[in-house]
Design a protein around this motif. Structure first.
Motif, PDB file in Angstrom:
ATOM      1  N   GLY A 284     -11.000   3.554 -10.601  1.00  0.00           N
ATOM      2  CA  GLY A 284     -10.123   2.314 -10.915  1.00  0.00           C
ATOM      3  C   GLY A 284     -10.812   1.229 -12.021  1.00  0.00           C
TER       4      GLY A 284
ATOM      5  N   PHE B 269      -2.633   6.959  -3.825  1.00  0.00           N
ATOM      6  CA  PHE B 269      -4.037   6.867  -3.878  1.00  0.00           C
ATOM      7  C   PHE B 269      -4.627   7.073  -2.071  1.00  0.00           C
ATOM      8  CE2 PHE B 269      -7.800   3.861  -4.233  1.00  0.00           C
ATOM      9  CZ  PHE B 269      -8.640   4.704  -4.810  1.00  0.00           C
ATOM     10  N   ILE B 270      -3.748   6.549  -1.500  1.00  0.00           N
ATOM     11  CA  ILE B 270      -4.085   6.690   0.183  1.00  0.00           C
ATOM     12  C   ILE B 270      -4.240   8.166   0.331  1.00  0.00           C
ATOM     13  CG2 ILE B 270      -3.537   6.127   2.350  1.00  0.00           C
ATOM     14  CD1 ILE B 270      -2.795   3.656   1.740  1.00  0.00           C
TER      15      ILE B 270
ATOM     16  N   SER C  26       0.822  -1.186  -0.032  1.00  0.00           N
ATOM     17  CA  SER C  26       0.077   0.018   0.074  1.00  0.00           C
ATOM     18  C   SER C  26       0.653   1.247  -0.033  1.00  0.00           C
ATOM     19  CB  SER C  26      -0.875  -0.029   1.219  1.00  0.00           C
ATOM     20  OG  SER C  26      -0.027   0.345   2.194  1.00  0.00           O
TER      21      SER C  26
ATOM     22  N   GLY D 245      -6.875   1.027   2.235  1.00  0.00           N
ATOM     23  CA  GLY D 245      -6.296   0.297   1.171  1.00  0.00           C
ATOM     24  C   GLY D 245      -7.025  -1.090   1.146  1.00  0.00           C
TER      25      GLY D 245
ATOM     26  N   GLY E 101     -10.537  -4.529  -4.921  1.00  0.00           N
ATOM     27  CA  GLY E 101      -9.368  -4.085  -5.008  1.00  0.00           C
ATOM     28  C   GLY E 101      -7.955  -4.854  -5.374  1.00  0.00           C
TER      29      GLY E 101
ATOM     30  N   LYS F 204      -8.266  -0.920 -13.314  1.00  0.00           N
ATOM     31  CA  LYS F 204      -7.600  -1.431 -12.019  1.00  0.00           C
ATOM     32  C   LYS F 204      -8.673  -2.043 -11.406  1.00  0.00           C
ATOM     33  CE  LYS F 204      -3.528  -0.342 -13.108  1.00  0.00           C
ATOM     34  NZ  LYS F 204      -2.381  -1.328 -13.420  1.00  0.00           N
TER      35      LYS F 204
ATOM     36  N   ASN G 120      -6.279   0.990  -7.421  1.00  0.00           N
ATOM     37  CA  ASN G 120      -5.650   2.251  -7.412  1.00  0.00           C
ATOM     38  C   ASN G 120      -5.381   2.901  -8.713  1.00  0.00           C
ATOM     39  OD1 ASN G 120      -3.612   4.356  -7.252  1.00  0.00           O
ATOM     40  ND2 ASN G 120      -1.987   3.061  -6.048  1.00  0.00           N
TER      41      ASN G 120
ATOM     42  N   PRO H 277       2.801   3.706  -4.499  1.00  0.00           N
ATOM     43  CA  PRO H 277       1.250   3.275  -4.156  1.00  0.00           C
ATOM     44  C   PRO H 277       0.679   4.322  -3.331  1.00  0.00           C
ATOM     45  CG  PRO H 277       2.913   1.794  -3.197  1.00  0.00           C
ATOM     46  CD  PRO H 277       3.797   2.847  -4.088  1.00  0.00           C
ATOM     47  N   GLU H 278       1.350   5.156  -2.360  1.00  0.00           N
ATOM     48  CA  GLU H 278       0.543   5.572  -1.373  1.00  0.00           C
ATOM     49  C   GLU H 278      -0.238   7.062  -2.074  1.00  0.00           C
ATOM     50  OE1 GLU H 278       4.013   5.577  -1.546  1.00  0.00           O
ATOM     51  OE2 GLU H 278       5.028   7.135  -0.491  1.00  0.00           O
TER      52      GLU H 278
ATOM     53  N   SER I  34      -1.898   4.172 -10.156  1.00  0.00           N
ATOM     54  CA  SER I  34      -0.805   3.212 -10.203  1.00  0.00           C
ATOM     55  C   SER I  34      -0.337   3.095 -11.774  1.00  0.00           C
ATOM     56  CB  SER I  34      -0.981   1.686  -9.915  1.00  0.00           C
ATOM     57  OG  SER I  34      -2.282   1.502 -10.593  1.00  0.00           O
TER      58      SER I  34
END
Lengths: 262, 113, 573
Positions: free
Chosen positions: A212, A234-235, A50, A62, C70, A217, A222, A231-232, A225
């Motif tokens: 996504g 999206f968070i 994540s 995540g 996801g 995705k 995400n 990857p962070e 990506s």
């Protein structure tokens, strides 16, 4: 007259209490070792999957972001419902404390004004407030807001995140609302503005969750990506959107209860 | 062990509030109490497997189970939302019946309808 | 767009619609706001049908879509599973929701806030039925709950606020018990997905022992509370009777069934699920009979319907519980589950129709007491109803619920009694059918023509009945009739979906045979006799006692506590 009715209705209540205690006892007394499978997996791979150092954030936005969407919706409905019920009651709450006579416990006569109160002509809409409160909250408000945004945006690195940051932002808004005297210096304490931020943030959140799908995705995949290997992102994005939504929503509710504006 | 017993007691106190108190505000407090008891139980027990906060900075190992914390975050927010709505309803009922006593409210409301 | 993404459309589209409706409220005014709101509702309630049509062949072929939301790691992410059952329950939910929303357009509540909450409720129904994760189920049930508290309280009556408050308190308490059950299971297994929990429990010695059983009973009791099985039904009559009519239709039609079918996914996998299903089945059969007796005693028209919802959910639960007991991988289990779903679906249609048509009538008459209101047909005519649409719709609904051929209620009750033949449930349900006939004769008396006097047109309701009201009533009425006529084909379709397209289930059920006709005749005749008995002085005195039995707020919690304890005791012993 009253005593027999109390004792006769006490028996089912006591039975119910005993039943609940008996049912829950095995669950509370269970002392099997806590399962570590998921913890071990997260400890190994949580950061890599994540990009969030804070594993709680990694799960929250995540692995189990869909739960968070549900939680946000609960908040949305609760805020809307609460405001709807309160305003429809046609209450003092909705109209604001405009009339000092309606405030319980405060006599409107000149002598009994609390010692820290504002001058009477300034006090019209704030019968219960004092200088102390107004000055302190007015100064603290922007600082609290800033701190709220920090908690919101750094949620993937440190304790915090969208919800926590949002609640801090909301309290910043409440501070501004409390400290804000008659002459308004910010639009953040207007219910209409907060309502707009909340609705827009909710739309953004839904769009983020389905973006996504459009980018191949998957649902809650995400979308970033494709463009970046970090990857962070999206968070952070979800944290910011949720923070805005929560801050605006809870702030909206508090402002409505304060009775500043409809 | 002793923590779990205390949490169970907390839960029972809350449940008895819902059950036996006539004042609806106290009933709502009872609801908050049992919700907190469930949250506490989950988080306290989930923290037994490790000793450090689940923030994976350098040199951190043996963290506590982060899943209960994430789940309970959700449960807490939901609990707060439900409480807010319940309080709004209580206010509405107070306006309709002029009382927070559940029996009184039931009587007044049923007289009207 | 892959199939894995598409199955989320019934969840995402209503949410998107809700967000648009919310934006319509805060950003726009007047005409533009209305256009955006209706666009949102169309996206939320209309577009999912394209998906349902598209996916029908795959569902018919027995395909199921499952995975992790996801695409995260299985042990931590949220599992979902969209299969035949989820498809069917979605169809049920979206058809009644669409009709109810259109009705609300004519009768209120309306406006963007209402639409957005309504769409959120629909989305949570779709999410609850397709999730395969226990904590996600908790969240879905909470969303469902909070939306329905708000919708119930959207009526202006103070009684509605009390009903909403009671529902909120008891269901929020039940959800805390759910959470504790979740804790128990997580502590034993360390996972949250249904399959993960079930397989981990099976590996434990003694399948987890008392902790697993008690945890399961807490979860089942919390969901059964939502379903309003006796003894956990106390919140329902007030809530369903006092909510706005359109909401009553959705609450009775959809909301009490979705949690039940969502629970079946859990119980089918759990080691102790069969035994929990068995007890639920018994409770359901008793509920069917007991609730109909209370229904017969009611004087408020909508409350009478609300008790009928409890009674009919009893039918569904008894077939459902028996299906869980024998397992839905067996032929008998598939037939039972299909019968339970058929009745759930048809009940949603005819009970929705009844709530809407009775709602229209009592609004126009300004009177809800079935002992007082007479000549409702004339009152409706005075409100500009040249052709008695509402009366006909009511009759279709009433005849459906009384199981008169060829309407849909007849078909699904025939399916249930076929599936349950030879069990004790069968006789309880038979008796309940008689009570249903009797109480609907009682309710139909509001349309009894009065000899003279012109019906007054009330001032506070518009003189003419708006077209959305008629449209939604006609829509549901037509579905009731078609559902009855096409029952054999539909039942075969449902059987195939529930058996996942694979197992060929041999059934010898003939919907319109002479034997079932004679049975219908017996039930109807006994119903008439029961009704005649009920209006004798002795009968009405007895019913008055039932109606005025003691009901208090604490009773809701006492019955929940005792019900949970009984379930736990049943599983342990």
């Amino acid at each position: 007259m009253k005593r027999p009715s109390v004792t006769s209705s006490a028996i089912p209540l006591i039975t119910a209490m005993i039943a609940v205690a008996a049912v829950l006892l095995p669950i509370f007394l269970a002392d099997t070792p806590w399962p570590v499978g998921a913890r071990d997996y997260l400890q190994e791979n949580g950061f890599g999957d994540s990009g969030a150092i804070n594993l709680v954030s990694a799960i929250y936005l995540g692995y189990r972001a869909f739960d968070t969407l549900g939680e946000t919706i609960v908040l949305l409905v609760a805020v809307g419902g609460t405001i709807g019920i309160l305003t429809r009651s046609g209450a003092i709450l909705a109209e604001g404390y405009t009339n000092p006579d309606t405030v319980a416990g405060i006599d409107s006569s000149e002598e009994e004004i609390p010692s820290f109160s504002l001058a009477r002509e300034k006090r019209k809409s704030h019968a219960l407030r004092t200088h102390l409160l107004e000055v302190v909250t007015a100064i603290l408000g922007p600082i609290v807001l800033l701190f709220g945004f920090y908690v919101m945006l750094y949620g993937h690195l440190s304790p915090g995140g969208g919800f926590q940051g949002g609640v801090v932002v909301a309290s910043g808004i409440v501070f501004l609302g409390l400290g804000n005297r008659m002459e308004s210096s910010t639009k953040l304490t207007q219910a209409a503005v907060l309502g707009r931020i909340e609705a827009a943030a909710f739309l953004l959140l839904i769009l983020a969750s389905i973006s996504g799908i459009l980018l191949g995705k998957g649902f809650f995949g995400n979308p970033l990506s494709r463009f970046t290997a970090v990857p962070e992102g999206f968070i952070i994005m979800l944290n910011a959107i949720i923070g805005l939504k929560v801050g605006a929503g809870i702030g909206f509710m508090c402002i409505a209860i304060l009775g500043r504006e409809r | 062990m002793i923590e779990r017993i205390l949490i169970l007691l907390l839960f029972l106190v809350g449940f008895s509030g819902i059950l036996a108190r006539k004042n609806i505000i106290k009933k709502i407090f009872g609801l908050t109490l049992i919700n907190s008891a469930a949250v506490l139980l989950f988080v306290v027990e989930g923290s037994r497997v490790g000793s450090q906060a689940p923030i994976m900075e350098q040199g951190i190992s043996q963290v506590v189970d982060p899943i209960p914390q994430a789940l309970m975050l959700t449960a807490i927010v939901i609990g707060v939302c439900v409480t807010a709505l319940a309080l709004a309803l209580a206010f509405r009922l107070y306006q309709a019946a002029g009382s927070f006593d559940i029996d009184e409210i039931r009587r007044r409301v049923h007289d009207e309808s | 767009m892959s199939l894995e993404d598409m199955v989320f459309l019934p969840v995402v589209l209503p949410l998107l619609g809700a967000a648009l409706a919310l934006c319509a409220k805060v950003f726009l005014t007047g005409r533009a706001s209305r256009i955006l709101e209706y666009t949102g509702v169309f996206i939320g309630l209309g577009l999912p049908w394209l998906f349902f049509v598209y996916i029908t062949p795959m569902m018919y072929a027995g395909q199921a879509v499952s995975g992790v939301i996801g695409a995260w790691h299985t042990g931590v992410g949220i599992m979902y599973r969209f299969d035949g059952l989820a498809y069917l329950v979605n169809i049920l939910g979206f058809s009644v929701a669409a009709a109810a929303w259109v009705y609300a357009l004519g009768a209120g509540p309306k406006g963007p806030s209402f639409s957005s909450v309504f769409l959120i409720q629909t989305a949570s129904l779709a999410a609850a039925i397709m999730t395969a994760d226990l904590f996600n189920l908790f969240v879905c049930l909470e969303v469902l709950g909070i939306a329905s508290y708000v919708l119930i309280a959207s009526s202006d009556k103070p009684g509605a606020a009390l009903a909403s408050f009671s529902y909120l308190m008891v269901s929020a308490t039940a959800m805390v018990f759910f959470l504790l059950g979740l804790y128990g299971l997580y502590r034993l297994t360390g996972v949250l997905s249904y399959e993960g929990i079930a397989s981990a429990l099976n590996q434990l010695p003694d399948a987890g022992g008392p902790v697993a059983l008690v945890s399961l009973s807490l979860i089942v009791a919390a969901v059964a509370m939502r379903v309003a099985v006796m003894p956990l039904y106390g919140w329902l009559p007030d809530a369903h009777a006092l909510a706005p009519h359109a909401i009553s239709a959705v609450l009775s039609g959809v909301l009490i069934k979705t949690p039940l079918f969502a629970l079946s996914r859990v119980l089918m996998l759990m080691p102790a699920g069969a035994s929990a299903g068995q007890l639920m089945g018994y409770a359901g059969a008793v509920t069917a009979l007991a609730a109909v007796v209370i229904a017969l005693s009611q004087k408020d028209a909508k409350r009478l319907l609300a008790y009928h919802s409890i009674s009919q959910i009893g039918y569904i639960v008894s077939a459902w519980g028996a299906a869980i007991q024998v397992g839905t991988t067996t032929g008998a289990g598939v037939v039972l589950m299909a019968a339970a779903f058929m009745h759930a679906f048809y009940h949603a249609l005819f009970k929705g129709l009844l709530f809407l048509s009775i709602g229209t009538t009592v609004d126009r008459a300004g009177e809800r007491n079935v002992y007082v209101l007479r000549g409702a047909g004339r009152i409706l005519r005075a409100h500009g109803e040249r052709f008695p649409v509402t009366l006909i719709c009511f009759l279709i609904g009433a005849l459906s619920i009384s199981a008169i051929p060829p309407l849909n209620g007849y078909a699904s009750k025939a399916a249930i009694s076929y599936a349950l033949k030879g069990t004790p449930h069968y006789y309880l349900l038979f008796a309940a059918s008689i009570g249903t006939v009797a109480s609907f004769i009682k309710l139909s008396r509001i349309f009894w023509p009065t000899p003279k006097g012109s019906a007054a047109v009330l001032d506070d309701v518009p003189a003419a009945i708006p077209w959305p009201i008629h449209l939604s009533q006609i829509f549901l009425g037509l579905l009731c009739v078609i559902g009855g006529l096409a029952a054999p084909a539909l039942f075969a379709f449902v059987l195939r979906l529930i058996s996942a397209g694979g197992a060929d289930v041999a059934i010898s059920l003939k919907f319109y045979s002479s034997g079932t006709m004679i049975k219908t005749l017996i039930i109807t005749a006994s119903g008439v006799l029961l009704f005649l008995g009920a209006i004798t002085p002795k009968g009405s005195a007895l019913l008055k006692r039932v109606r005025e039995r003691r009901r208090d707020f604490e009773g809701l919690f006492v019955s929940f506590a005792l019900g949970t304890a009984a379930l736990a005791g049943w599983l342990l012993l």
